[in-house]
Design a protein around this motif. Structure first.
Motif, PDB file in Angstrom:
ATOM      1  N   ALA A 117     -58.926 -26.825  12.163  1.00 22.68           N
ATOM      2  CA  ALA A 117     -59.997 -26.011  12.739  1.00 22.68           C
ATOM      3  C   ALA A 117     -61.236 -26.825  13.080  1.00 22.68           C
ATOM      4  CB  ALA A 117     -60.369 -24.890  11.765  1.00 22.68           C
ATOM      5  N   ALA A 258     -68.578 -23.961  14.643  1.00 20.82           N
ATOM      6  CA  ALA A 258     -67.474 -24.917  14.656  1.00 20.82           C
ATOM      7  C   ALA A 258     -67.872 -26.109  15.530  1.00 20.82           C
ATOM      8  CB  ALA A 258     -66.225 -24.228  15.196  1.00 20.82           C
ATOM      9  N   ALA A 268     -62.873 -19.869  14.017  1.00 20.72           N
ATOM     10  CA  ALA A 268     -62.053 -21.081  14.149  1.00 20.72           C
ATOM     11  C   ALA A 268     -60.934 -21.087  13.107  1.00 20.72           C
ATOM     12  CB  ALA A 268     -62.933 -22.322  14.005  1.00 20.72           C
ATOM     13  N   ILE A 269     -61.249 -20.612  11.896  1.00 25.35           N
ATOM     14  CA  ILE A 269     -60.225 -20.525  10.850  1.00 25.35           C
ATOM     15  C   ILE A 269     -59.177 -19.473  11.207  1.00 25.35           C
ATOM     16  CG2 ILE A 269     -59.790 -19.846   8.456  1.00 25.35           C
ATOM     17  CD1 ILE A 269     -60.890 -22.637   8.696  1.00 25.35           C
ATOM     18  N   LYS A 271     -58.181 -18.470  14.074  1.00 25.70           N
ATOM     19  CA  LYS A 271     -57.321 -18.983  15.135  1.00 25.70           C
ATOM     20  C   LYS A 271     -56.424 -20.101  14.626  1.00 25.70           C
ATOM     21  CE  LYS A 271     -57.461 -20.970  19.793  1.00 25.70           C
ATOM     22  NZ  LYS A 271     -58.332 -21.441  20.891  1.00 25.70           N
ATOM     23  N   SER A 272     -56.947 -20.930  13.716  1.00 26.84           N
ATOM     24  CA  SER A 272     -56.152 -22.031  13.187  1.00 26.84           C
ATOM     25  C   SER A 272     -54.978 -21.533  12.355  1.00 26.84           C
ATOM     26  CB  SER A 272     -57.039 -22.959  12.356  1.00 26.84           C
ATOM     27  OG  SER A 272     -56.343 -24.137  11.976  1.00 26.84           O
TER      28      SER A 272
END
Length: 444
Positions: A117, A258, A268-269, A271-272
């Protein structure tokens, strides 16, 4: 009626397993008996409550649920959504977090998810040396974290405590984008506030992997990293006594930006985790996480966490009094790591203890010249014996049995040993007696 139906399904399932696959069923039964009749002092083990086992075997496992609550890619997720939302809220309450992602399959996956991420291949990370207490996923060269990213490692000082002066020197010299704190074989308190200070000096993100002390953190027996770090990761087994899975937490850092300077870190997490690193989550394991996160808020668990620390201290003090060289000189958590006499290889000693029904793990120690598969130390942990409700007297007995074996074993080579059969028989008798007096709660 629903609970009866679920119960019947599980009961019928076990009966069907016995009938259709007696070989597999016999192995599973034998493993259950083995756990009941052995003393597990493996620091990375715990013990899963029967209610958690039931949740992990529930028919919710049949639901494909790619995505997140309210935003799935398949229909039929209305109860999955409720279960995942429940797990998230319970995790946040338990750890005082602002954000929780309960989908990671394990702590290692959680660490890789965080790195993906916020990092690009080749970015610099700073983590703890594997031989001095760190984990593979903290930048070890044999792991993808040490191959995909440029990794530097810090270690221990002369007192075998985390060398913060070295951490700061390496951070200033290499300007890491991510600093990893948290350990797998370090027996002392971790100063997350000092790690935060150093991370801020170089503008690094800070990740705390608290897999080994997660239960102590949850019970207030170790300072929480959540207020100080950007990301907190852990497994939900070991010291949380839940299912095998992972967890990512964030505090106020969730709204920091991010690396793209546009996206909040929590997005971001998200999506990661999905769709980048994982597909459909393990829905039954998320249900089991929800169950254990509730139990971990009980007075019963807080008492267990206190017992875990007290028992590790007793083990540590007992072994030290017998002349063993303890790494760091003692313990502040559940881990006791000690050096073996120079002529004894860790693998052979581990096997000798195993044959006496005492489970430990060989472990490298600072300055070790033996390979990781042989090692020169033994790592103990007090999680499972504390779950059995053992106390000071039993820990002293454990230390005495371990000492009797180590002081008598004759090592033929790094892997083979000889032990007096009469001693082995006496130790096994003592082990089985203690196990009968202090049964595992899930094995009664």
């Amino acid at each position: 009626m629903a609970s009866v139906s679920v119960s019947n399904t599980l009961t019928q399932g076990f009966a069907k397993l016995d009938e259709l696959d007696p070989v597999l069923s016999s192995y599973l039964q034998a493993e259950h008996v083995r756990q009941s009749n052995t003393l597990s002092l493996v620091a990375s083990s715990g013990g899963t409550d029967a209610s958690v086992l039931a949740a992990s075997a529930a028919t919710i496992v049949n639901v494909t649920a790619e995505g997140y609550p309210g935003a799935r890619y398949h229909s039929g997720c209305q109860y999955v959504d409720k279960v995942e939302a429940l797990a998230i809220e319970r995790a946040k309450t338990l750890f005082g977090a602002s954000y929780a992602n309960v989908q990671p399959h394990c702590a290692s996956a959680a660490n890789h998810i965080v790195m993906h991420a916020v990092l690009q291949p080749g970015d610099v990370i700073l983590g703890m040396n594997l031989d001095e207490g760190g984990h593979l996923t903290h930048g070890a060269k044999v792991n993808v974290s040490g191959q995909l990213y440029t990794s530097y490692q810090y270690g221990l000082d002369a007192q075998e405590r985390i060398d913060f002066a070295q951490v700061e020197r390496l951070a200033l010299a290499h300007r890491p984008k991510l600093i990893v704190c948290g350990t797998t074989s370090y027996s002392r308190h971790i100063d997350f506030k000092e790690f935060r200070r150093i991370a801020d000096l170089v503008g690094a993100y800070l990740l705390a992997d608290v897999t080994h002390i997660a239960g102590l953190v949850a019970a207030g027996e170790h300072e929480s990293p959540v207020p100080y770090v950007d990301f907190t990761t852990m497994c939900t087994f070991k010291q949380l006594f839940g299912p095998r899975g992972g967890l990512i937490l964030m505090g106020e850092s969730m709204n920091k930006l991010a690396p793209d300077n546009k996206t909040p870190l929590y997005r971001a997490i998200q999506k990661s985790v999905f769709p980048t690193m994982q597909g459909s989550p393990a829905t039954s394991i998320i249900a089991a996480k929800a169950r254990i996160f509730d139990h971990l808020q009980s007075a019963e668990f807080k008492a267990l966490a206190q017992r875990i620390k007290a028992n590790a201290t007793t083990l540590s003090n007992s072994l030290k009094a017998m002349g063993y060289d303890l790494v760091t000189g003692g313990t502040d958590n559940h881990i006791v790591l000690f050096r073996l006499p120079e002529h004894l290889p860790g693998y052979a000693v581990q096997q000798a203890l195993d044959d006496c029904q005492i489970m430990v793990n060989k472990n490298r120690v600072p300055g070790d010249v033996r390979s990781p598969m042989i090692a020169s130390g033994i790592r103990l942990g007090s999680n499972t014996v504390s779950l059995r409700n053992m106390g000071q007297y039993e820990m002293e007995q454990c230390a005495e049995m371990i000492h009797s074996i180590i002081s008598s074993v004759q090592c033929v080579n790094d892997k083979e040993y000889e032990l007096d059969p009469a001693l082995r028989a006496r130790v096994i008798e003592n082990v089985e007696s203690i196990c009968r007096d202090f049964p595992l709660p899930y094995a009664k």
